[in-house]
Design a protein around this motif. Structure first.
Motif, mmCIF file in Angstrom:
data_model
loop_
_atom_site.group_PDB
_atom_site.id
_atom_site.type_symbol
_atom_site.label_atom_id
_atom_site.label_comp_id
_atom_site.label_asym_id
_atom_site.label_seq_id
_atom_site.Cartn_x
_atom_site.Cartn_y
_atom_site.Cartn_z
ATOM 1 N N ILE A 142 104.784 56.483 -46.156
ATOM 2 C CA ILE A 142 105.993 57.163 -45.687
ATOM 3 C C ILE A 142 105.720 58.655 -45.596
ATOM 4 O O ILE A 142 104.998 59.236 -46.423
ATOM 5 C CB ILE A 142 107.195 56.884 -46.630
ATOM 6 C CG1 ILE A 142 108.490 57.415 -45.995
ATOM 7 C CG2 ILE A 142 106.964 57.466 -48.010
ATOM 8 C CD1 ILE A 142 109.750 56.932 -46.709
ATOM 9 N N LEU A 143 106.272 59.277 -44.559
ATOM 10 C CA LEU A 143 106.179 60.723 -44.372
ATOM 11 C C LEU A 143 107.585 61.302 -44.456
ATOM 12 O O LEU A 143 108.490 60.857 -43.744
ATOM 13 C CB LEU A 143 105.552 61.046 -43.012
ATOM 14 C CG LEU A 143 105.437 62.532 -42.641
ATOM 15 C CD1 LEU A 143 104.456 63.251 -43.569
ATOM 16 C CD2 LEU A 143 104.996 62.707 -41.183
ATOM 17 N N VAL A 144 107.776 62.307 -45.340
ATOM 18 C CA VAL A 144 109.080 62.956 -45.520
ATOM 19 C C VAL A 144 109.065 64.293 -44.767
ATOM 20 O O VAL A 144 108.175 65.119 -44.992
ATOM 21 C CB VAL A 144 109.391 63.184 -47.017
ATOM 22 C CG1 VAL A 144 110.700 63.956 -47.165
ATOM 23 C CG2 VAL A 144 109.461 61.841 -47.747
ATOM 24 N N TYR B 246 108.746 50.575 -54.616
ATOM 25 C CA TYR B 246 109.103 49.921 -53.355
ATOM 26 C C TYR B 246 107.868 49.365 -52.624
ATOM 27 O O TYR B 246 107.990 48.747 -51.569
ATOM 28 C CB TYR B 246 109.809 50.919 -52.424
ATOM 29 C CG TYR B 246 111.106 51.443 -52.958
ATOM 30 C CD1 TYR B 246 112.277 50.681 -52.870
ATOM 31 C CD2 TYR B 246 111.191 52.711 -53.542
ATOM 32 C CE1 TYR B 246 113.483 51.174 -53.356
ATOM 33 C CE2 TYR B 246 112.391 53.199 -54.034
ATOM 34 C CZ TYR B 246 113.524 52.420 -53.938
ATOM 35 O OH TYR B 246 114.727 52.912 -54.424
ATOM 36 N N GLY B 247 106.670 49.634 -53.194
ATOM 37 C CA GLY B 247 105.454 49.245 -52.501
ATOM 38 C C GLY B 247 105.101 50.213 -51.399
ATOM 39 O O GLY B 247 104.538 49.823 -50.367
ATOM 40 N N ILE B 248 105.417 51.489 -51.624
ATOM 41 C CA ILE B 248 105.208 52.509 -50.592
ATOM 42 C C ILE B 248 104.385 53.651 -51.175
ATOM 43 O O ILE B 248 104.585 54.060 -52.333
ATOM 44 C CB ILE B 248 106.567 53.060 -50.093
ATOM 45 C CG1 ILE B 248 107.370 51.954 -49.408
ATOM 46 C CG2 ILE B 248 106.353 54.224 -49.120
ATOM 47 C CD1 ILE B 248 108.777 52.375 -49.041
ATOM 48 N N ASP B 249 103.459 54.183 -50.371
ATOM 49 C CA ASP B 249 102.709 55.388 -50.730
ATOM 50 C C ASP B 249 103.304 56.572 -49.992
ATOM 51 O O ASP B 249 103.622 56.465 -48.797
ATOM 52 C CB ASP B 249 101.234 55.250 -50.324
ATOM 53 C CG ASP B 249 100.431 54.523 -51.382
ATOM 54 O OD1 ASP B 249 100.876 54.450 -52.528
ATOM 55 O OD2 ASP B 249 99.342 53.991 -51.034
ATOM 56 N N LEU B 250 103.441 57.696 -50.689
ATOM 57 C CA LEU B 250 103.910 58.922 -50.049
ATOM 58 C C LEU B 250 102.723 59.553 -49.325
ATOM 59 O O LEU B 250 101.793 60.070 -49.947
ATOM 60 C CB LEU B 250 104.489 59.889 -51.080
ATOM 61 C CG LEU B 250 105.041 61.196 -50.542
ATOM 62 C CD1 LEU B 250 106.214 60.940 -49.591
ATOM 63 C CD2 LEU B 250 105.476 62.111 -51.681
ATOM 64 N N ALA B 251 102.729 59.481 -47.983
ATOM 65 C CA ALA B 251 101.601 59.995 -47.197
ATOM 66 C C ALA B 251 101.583 61.521 -47.170
ATOM 67 O O ALA B 251 100.539 62.126 -46.947
ATOM 68 C CB ALA B 251 101.671 59.455 -45.775
ATOM 69 N N GLY B 252 102.763 62.165 -47.371
ATOM 70 C CA GLY B 252 102.819 63.617 -47.337
ATOM 71 C C GLY B 252 104.205 64.106 -46.934
ATOM 72 O O GLY B 252 105.142 63.320 -46.775
ATOM 73 N N THR B 253 104.296 65.417 -46.774
ATOM 74 C CA THR B 253 105.572 66.024 -46.362
ATOM 75 C C THR B 253 105.306 67.022 -45.244
ATOM 76 O O THR B 253 104.182 67.492 -45.048
ATOM 77 C CB THR B 253 106.232 66.755 -47.543
ATOM 78 O OG1 THR B 253 105.390 67.828 -47.977
ATOM 79 C CG2 THR B 253 106.489 65.791 -48.698
ATOM 80 N N ALA B 254 106.382 67.347 -44.500
ATOM 81 C CA ALA B 254 106.279 68.349 -43.431
ATOM 82 C C ALA B 254 107.617 69.078 -43.342
ATOM 83 O O ALA B 254 108.664 68.541 -43.725
ATOM 84 C CB ALA B 254 105.930 67.676 -42.102
ATOM 85 N N CYS B 255 107.593 70.334 -42.819
ATOM 86 C CA CYS B 255 108.818 71.127 -42.767
ATOM 87 C C CYS B 255 109.439 71.172 -41.368
ATOM 88 O O CYS B 255 110.495 71.765 -41.186
ATOM 89 C CB CYS B 255 108.552 72.554 -43.279
ATOM 90 S SG CYS B 255 107.358 73.454 -42.285
ATOM 91 N N ASN B 256 108.742 70.563 -40.372
ATOM 92 C CA ASN B 256 109.334 70.480 -39.037
ATOM 93 C C ASN B 256 108.634 69.376 -38.252
ATOM 94 O O ASN B 256 107.620 68.806 -38.697
ATOM 95 C CB ASN B 256 109.252 71.824 -38.302
ATOM 96 C CG ASN B 256 107.833 72.316 -38.142
ATOM 97 O OD1 ASN B 256 107.015 71.642 -37.512
ATOM 98 N ND2 ASN B 256 107.542 73.482 -38.704
ATOM 99 N N GLY B 257 109.162 69.082 -37.063
ATOM 100 C CA GLY B 257 108.627 67.973 -36.286
ATOM 101 C C GLY B 257 107.191 68.159 -35.838
ATOM 102 O O GLY B 257 106.394 67.204 -35.825
#
Length: 534
Positions: A4-6, A26-37
């Protein structure tokens, strides 16, 4: 595990999602985050993302533009909108873009959990559908390959279907190689083995155009090369096959036999190369594991000096009959050694020698044991068992085992009869071509013919005359099959000095005349199992 990407321009929101949500539950890895599209698109290009959780209002590129770009690129990403604005226009836009849910800030964890569960279920279903589609396509592709290389499909039909699954249907030349494993593992190991072989082959032949497939045997992997001038690549292909053999031995601890078919011109003739490689696999009967055979080596081998070699079957059968299995095995080893030294012995000639040997083993057992239930299952259907073996060492080891089994069985059977009957059996085996009768044998053994006849019938289950005829007819069948001697001469060689009587007995035992038997053997090329008189 899905990623998932937040994406949100508010650091507090991002930090809260990263720290407060236990994604792994949930069986999910946090792939990373970003501050805009735009930053999010960069993250998606660098690593796979399955779920996108994004805000709408952000600088540079907002959430709606991000989702539109993902759709434009046909990226398979499930999207969830997280917004602080309960604006119906955004909701409507999200619905049109196929988002999974529209969540409002502050985030309700239960609603997030419910949304994630729904998204994960859809992702699992997507994977299952892709897997089924891929497997169905693989089955279709393999079936098409099998029909193509077996010359079981017309050019037009092949052309139409090959384009659908991406098979090479327009090359000028094709050449097939077969890598055959000499030992068969279990089904699970076969799958792992084939995957490893396919990977190794692609690595070894990286500069060449090639596909890997199975056609008609799970132990045979076909490598099909294509190009405009494969003759120019012959050295590379041969060197690659030998390197592949060495890698398989080193990494999979398995031995293989390799064959390389002739170069075929055009897709309509590709099957000729496969057929050539398939025929060359027969040389595994006479050449050691790890050998690479091509059509040039096959022709040179056929051109070598040939010698008609055969066992001394009377001695061979006598050794088995008397329980001397190691003597019989030594005779087999000698004839095989002579074949190696003679040179030019083809796989078919080698197989013929084995067929004759197996025939005599079966004949000896059945001639001595009338009760079919007393014959071990290992000694039944010997020709079918032999046909399932395609490797020199396997065939020779199997033959040795069969000889020992037959010898042990006959030794036990011999112990079950009296010394007197044992002498009669031995006399018949050694002197069947002479003027033998119950009367002459009884005189030699100092008993009356009636006593000897009754004892023989009780202990063997058949009349002496029937047994003598059966032994003689089996020898006659052998001579009819492997020589061109006249039937009248064969009759005398097996102890019949009245040709009409020989013909009568032969038909009674086999159901055929001697001429019919010889013609059928020449036509079918196989040995018949011994028959019993009615």
């Amino acid at each position: 595990m899905f990623n998932i990407l937040v994406v949100d321009d508010e650091p507090s929101v991002v930090q809260g999602l990263v720290q407060s949500v236990r994604w792994e539950e949930y069986g999910i890895d946090l792939a990373g985050t970003a501050c805009n599209g735009l930053e999010a698109l960069g993250a998606i290009e660098r690593s796979p993302v399955h779920i996108l959780l994004t805000d709408i209002r952000m600088p540079v590129m907002d959430g709606i533009e991000l989702i539109r770009e993902i759709r434009r690129r046909h990226l398979d990403i499930r999207t969830i909108i997280l917004s602080g604005h309960d604006d119906f226009s955004y909701v409507k836009e999200g619905i049109l873009l196929g988002v999974e849910n529209y969540l409002l800030k502050p985030l309700d964890k239960d609603e997030l959990a419910s949304t994630l569960a729904c998204v994960l279920e859809k992702l699992e279903q997507d994977l299952a559908r892709k897997r089924i589609t891929r497997e169905s396509l693989d089955v279709f592709r393999n079936n098409l390959l099998s029909r193509w290389l077996s010359n079981d499909i017309g050019p037009r039909e092949f052309q139409e279907r090959a384009e659908v699954v991406g098979l090479p249907c327009c090359a000028r030349q094709y050449q097939a190689a077969i890598v055959r494993y000499l030992a068969s593992p279990g089904d699970v190991e076969i799958q792992a083995r084939d995957t490893a072989l396919s990977s190794l082959a692609r690595e070894v032949f990286l500069p060449l155009q090639m596909l890997v497939c199975q056609v008609d045997s799970p132990d045979e992997t076909v490598l099909l090369f294509w190009g405009d001038s494969l003759q120019d690549c012959s050295g590379i292909i041969r060197a690659g096959l030998l390197a592949l053999r060495d890698r398989i031995l080193a990494e999979r601890h398995a031995e293989v036999f390799l064959s390389l078919g002739a170069v075929a011109q055009g897709p309509d003739r590709a099957w000729e190369s496969y057929r050539s490689a398939k025929a060359l696999q027969d040389y595994s009967l006479i050449l050691p594991p790890g050998t690479l055979v091509d059509e040039h080596m096959g022709e040179q081998w056929k051109a070598g000096r040939r010698t008609r070699l055969t066992l001394q079957f009377d001695r061979f059968c006598g050794s088995i009959q008397e329980g001397r299995s190691e003597d019989a095995i030594h005779m087999v080893r000698e004839i095989l050694s002579h074949m190696d030294q003679a040179g030019g012995v083809t796989p078919q000639e080698f197989r013929n020698v084995l067929l004759e040997t197996v025939y005599h083993i079966s004949s000896t057992v059945r001639r001595s044991i009338r009760d079919e239930s007393a014959i071990p299952s290992e000694l039944k259907d010997l020709f079918a068992s032999m046909d399932r073996l395609h490797n020199h060492d396997e065939l020779v080891h199997w033959l040795h085992r069969i000889i020992r089994t037959a010898s042990d069985v006959l030794a036990r059977h011999s112990d079950a009869v009296s010394p007197l009957v044992r002498l009669v059996l031995k006399q018949v085996r050694q002197n069947f071509n002479r003027d033998l009768s119950l009367k002459t044998l009884a005189s030699q053994l100092n008993v009356t013919p009636s006593h000897l006849g009754q004892l023989f019938k009780i202990e063997t289950g058949e009349m002496f005359t029937n047994y003598l005829n059966r032994v003689r007819i089996e020898k006659a069948k052998e001579l009819l099959a492997i020589t061109q001697t006249r039937t009248s001469d064969i009759a005398e060689q097996v102890g019949y000095f009245n040709q009409s009587y020989f013909f009568k007995v032969f038909r009674k035992v086999t159901g055929l005349s001697p001429v019919e038997f010889r013609d059928r053997h020449a036509r079918e090329g196989t040995w018949d199992l011994p028959s019993h008189p009615p």
